[in-house]
Design a protein around this motif. Structure first.
Motif, PDB file in Angstrom:
ATOM      1  N   PHE A 156       0.834  -1.214   0.000  1.00 37.47           N
ATOM      2  CA  PHE A 156       0.000   0.000   0.000  1.00 37.47           C
ATOM      3  C   PHE A 156       0.864   1.257   0.000  1.00 37.47           C
ATOM      4  O   PHE A 156       0.556   2.217  -0.708  1.00 37.47           O
ATOM      5  N   SER A 157       1.940   1.247   0.775  1.00 36.19           N
ATOM      6  CA  SER A 157       2.821   2.416   0.835  1.00 36.19           C
ATOM      7  C   SER A 157       3.461   2.714  -0.514  1.00 36.19           C
ATOM      8  O   SER A 157       3.581   3.870  -0.916  1.00 36.19           O
ATOM      9  N   ILE A 158       3.853   1.668  -1.212  1.00 37.22           N
ATOM     10  CA  ILE A 158       4.457   1.855  -2.528  1.00 37.22           C
ATOM     11  C   ILE A 158       3.388   2.281  -3.538  1.00 37.22           C
ATOM     12  O   ILE A 158       3.612   3.157  -4.378  1.00 37.22           O
ATOM     13  N   ALA A 159       2.198   1.696  -3.432  1.00 36.79           N
ATOM     14  CA  ALA A 159       1.099   2.071  -4.326  1.00 36.79           C
ATOM     15  C   ALA A 159       0.696   3.525  -4.105  1.00 36.79           C
ATOM     16  O   ALA A 159       0.311   4.215  -5.058  1.00 36.79           O
ATOM     17  N   LEU A 160       0.789   4.002  -2.872  1.00 35.67           N
ATOM     18  CA  LEU A 160       0.442   5.384  -2.560  1.00 35.67           C
ATOM     19  C   LEU A 160       1.361   6.354  -3.299  1.00 35.67           C
ATOM     20  O   LEU A 160       0.902   7.381  -3.812  1.00 35.67           O
ATOM     21  N   LEU A 161       2.637   6.008  -3.405  1.00 34.02           N
ATOM     22  CA  LEU A 161       3.569   6.845  -4.168  1.00 34.02           C
ATOM     23  C   LEU A 161       3.149   6.897  -5.643  1.00 34.02           C
ATOM     24  O   LEU A 161       3.178   7.963  -6.267  1.00 34.02           O
ATOM     25  N   PHE A 162       2.727   5.768  -6.172  1.00 33.62           N
ATOM     26  CA  PHE A 162       2.239   5.702  -7.549  1.00 33.62           C
ATOM     27  C   PHE A 162       0.990   6.573  -7.706  1.00 33.62           C
ATOM     28  O   PHE A 162       0.855   7.308  -8.688  1.00 33.62           O
ATOM     29  N   ILE A 163       0.094   6.536  -6.744  1.00 34.12           N
ATOM     30  CA  ILE A 163      -1.135   7.344  -6.776  1.00 34.12           C
ATOM     31  C   ILE A 163      -0.795   8.832  -6.759  1.00 34.12           C
ATOM     32  O   ILE A 163      -1.395   9.619  -7.499  1.00 34.12           O
ATOM     33  N   PHE A 164       0.191   9.220  -5.935  1.00 37.94           N
ATOM     34  CA  PHE A 164       0.619  10.624  -5.917  1.00 37.94           C
ATOM     35  C   PHE A 164       1.167  11.047  -7.283  1.00 37.94           C
ATOM     36  O   PHE A 164       0.930  12.170  -7.743  1.00 37.94           O
ATOM     37  N   GLY A 165       1.891  10.158  -7.935  1.00 41.50           N
ATOM     38  CA  GLY A 165       2.436  10.460  -9.257  1.00 41.50           C
ATOM     39  C   GLY A 165       1.340  10.638 -10.298  1.00 41.50           C
ATOM     40  O   GLY A 165       1.375  11.572 -11.099  1.00 41.50           O
ATOM     41  N   ILE A 166       0.350   9.756 -10.278  1.00 42.91           N
ATOM     42  CA  ILE A 166      -0.784   9.880 -11.203  1.00 42.91           C
ATOM     43  C   ILE A 166      -1.550  11.169 -10.908  1.00 42.91           C
ATOM     44  O   ILE A 166      -1.945  11.900 -11.828  1.00 42.91           O
ATOM     45  N   SER A 167      -1.747  11.469  -9.636  1.00 45.92           N
ATOM     46  CA  SER A 167      -2.442  12.691  -9.231  1.00 45.92           C
ATOM     47  C   SER A 167      -1.716  13.929  -9.761  1.00 45.92           C
ATOM     48  O   SER A 167      -2.346  14.865 -10.258  1.00 45.92           O
ATOM     49  N   LYS A 168      -0.396  13.926  -9.666  1.00 45.04           N
ATOM     50  CA  LYS A 168       0.385  15.063 -10.157  1.00 45.04           C
ATOM     51  C   LYS A 168       0.195  15.235 -11.659  1.00 45.04           C
ATOM     52  O   LYS A 168      -0.020  16.348 -12.141  1.00 45.04           O
ATOM     53  N   ALA A 169       0.228  14.132 -12.403  1.00 45.49           N
ATOM     54  CA  ALA A 169       0.076  14.209 -13.860  1.00 45.49           C
ATOM     55  C   ALA A 169      -1.309  14.721 -14.241  1.00 45.49           C
ATOM     56  O   ALA A 169      -1.436  15.607 -15.095  1.00 45.49           O
ATOM     57  N   VAL A 170      -2.342  14.193 -13.599  1.00 45.63           N
ATOM     58  CA  VAL A 170      -3.719  14.601 -13.917  1.00 45.63           C
ATOM     59  C   VAL A 170      -3.936  16.068 -13.551  1.00 45.63           C
ATOM     60  O   VAL A 170      -4.499  16.839 -14.341  1.00 45.63           O
ATOM     61  N   CYS A 171      -3.473  16.473 -12.367  1.00 42.43           N
ATOM     62  CA  CYS A 171      -3.659  17.873 -11.938  1.00 42.43           C
ATOM     63  C   CYS A 171      -2.878  18.835 -12.821  1.00 42.43           C
ATOM     64  O   CYS A 171      -3.366  19.920 -13.139  1.00 42.43           O
ATOM     65  N   SER A 172      -1.688  18.443 -13.236  1.00 46.29           N
ATOM     66  CA  SER A 172      -0.897  19.294 -14.127  1.00 46.29           C
ATOM     67  C   SER A 172      -1.613  19.470 -15.462  1.00 46.29           C
ATOM     68  O   SER A 172      -1.693  20.588 -15.996  1.00 46.29           O
ATOM     69  N   TYR A 173      -2.155  18.389 -15.987  1.00 44.76           N
ATOM     70  CA  TYR A 173      -2.888  18.460 -17.248  1.00 44.76           C
ATOM     71  C   TYR A 173      -4.116  19.362 -17.118  1.00 44.76           C
ATOM     72  O   TYR A 173      -4.358  20.226 -17.962  1.00 44.76           O
ATOM     73  N   LEU A 174      -4.895  19.176 -16.051  1.00 42.46           N
ATOM     74  CA  LEU A 174      -6.109  19.966 -15.865  1.00 42.46           C
ATOM     75  C   LEU A 174      -5.798  21.443 -15.635  1.00 42.46           C
ATOM     76  O   LEU A 174      -6.533  22.319 -16.087  1.00 42.46           O
ATOM     77  N   GLU A 175      -4.684  21.720 -14.944  1.00 39.25           N
ATOM     78  CA  GLU A 175      -4.271  23.111 -14.750  1.00 39.25           C
ATOM     79  C   GLU A 175      -3.960  23.764 -16.098  1.00 39.25           C
ATOM     80  O   GLU A 175      -4.440  24.864 -16.404  1.00 39.25           O
ATOM     81  N   GLN A 176      -3.157  23.091 -16.920  1.00 35.35           N
ATOM     82  CA  GLN A 176      -2.788  23.654 -18.221  1.00 35.35           C
ATOM     83  C   GLN A 176      -3.988  23.757 -19.148  1.00 35.35           C
ATOM     84  O   GLN A 176      -4.104  24.715 -19.920  1.00 35.35           O
ATOM     85  N   LEU A 177      -4.895  22.792 -19.065  1.00 33.51           N
ATOM     86  CA  LEU A 177      -6.119  22.855 -19.867  1.00 33.51           C
ATOM     87  C   LEU A 177      -6.929  24.102 -19.506  1.00 33.51           C
ATOM     88  O   LEU A 177      -7.381  24.839 -20.381  1.00 33.51           O
TER      89      LEU A 177
END
Length: 151
Positions: A67-88
């Motif tokens: 779960f701890s390792i998966a959480l890091l992956f979730i943070f990475g996906i969150s960063k990518a999605v939020c960055s995309y939505l911000e630029q959009l």
């Protein structure tokens, strides 16, 4: 004294550009919101990554679970999605405002045609307008929300 006048005129221009965002402030707030989430995701990735690395480097420390390792992956996906939505959001604001500026400009220049513009080539005028407006696009798409997010 002249430098101070130039600086005041620059500030005045920037202030006018900020006021132009008023009709699309909802989308600008959307972009700022996702920009803040993007930066928070960056912080989460760094701190959680440091925790995971330290748990492997410190002798006797409890090893992280899946779960701890998966959480890091979730943070990475969150960063990518939020960055995309911000630029959009930022580019939606910029292109809507540029369309408005082009429309207003043509409304102003149309009564001058052809008397004032007889000696000008239409391609030159359009090219100059387009180039100047593209400079403003950078301000709307890449300046306002980063300024607000940093604040």
């Amino acid at each position: 004294m002249e430098d101070k006048d130039k600086e005041m005129s620059r500030i005045g221009i920037i202030w006018r550009l900020f006021r132009m965002v008023k009709p699309v402030r909802g989308m600008m707030l959307y972009a700022i919101f996702f920009g803040i989430l993007n930066h928070l995701s960056n912080v989460a990735i760094i701190t959680w990554g440091a925790y995971l690395v330290s748990s492997f480097l410190i002798p006797g420390a409890e090893k992280p679970g899946t779960f701890s390792i998966a959480l890091l992956f979730i943070f990475g996906i969150s960063k990518a999605v939020c960055s995309y939505l911000e630029q959009l959001g930022n580019h939606d604001v910029a292109f809507k405002l540029l369309a408005h500026l082009r429309t207003e400009f043509y409304k102003q220049i149309e009564p001058l045609v052809p008397a004032k513009l007889m000696d000008k080539r239409s391609g030159d005028i359009i090219s100059r307008i387009g180039g100047d407006l593209e400079i403003i696009e950078v301000f709307f798409a890449h300046t306002i929300s980063p300024f607000a997010i940093a604040f």
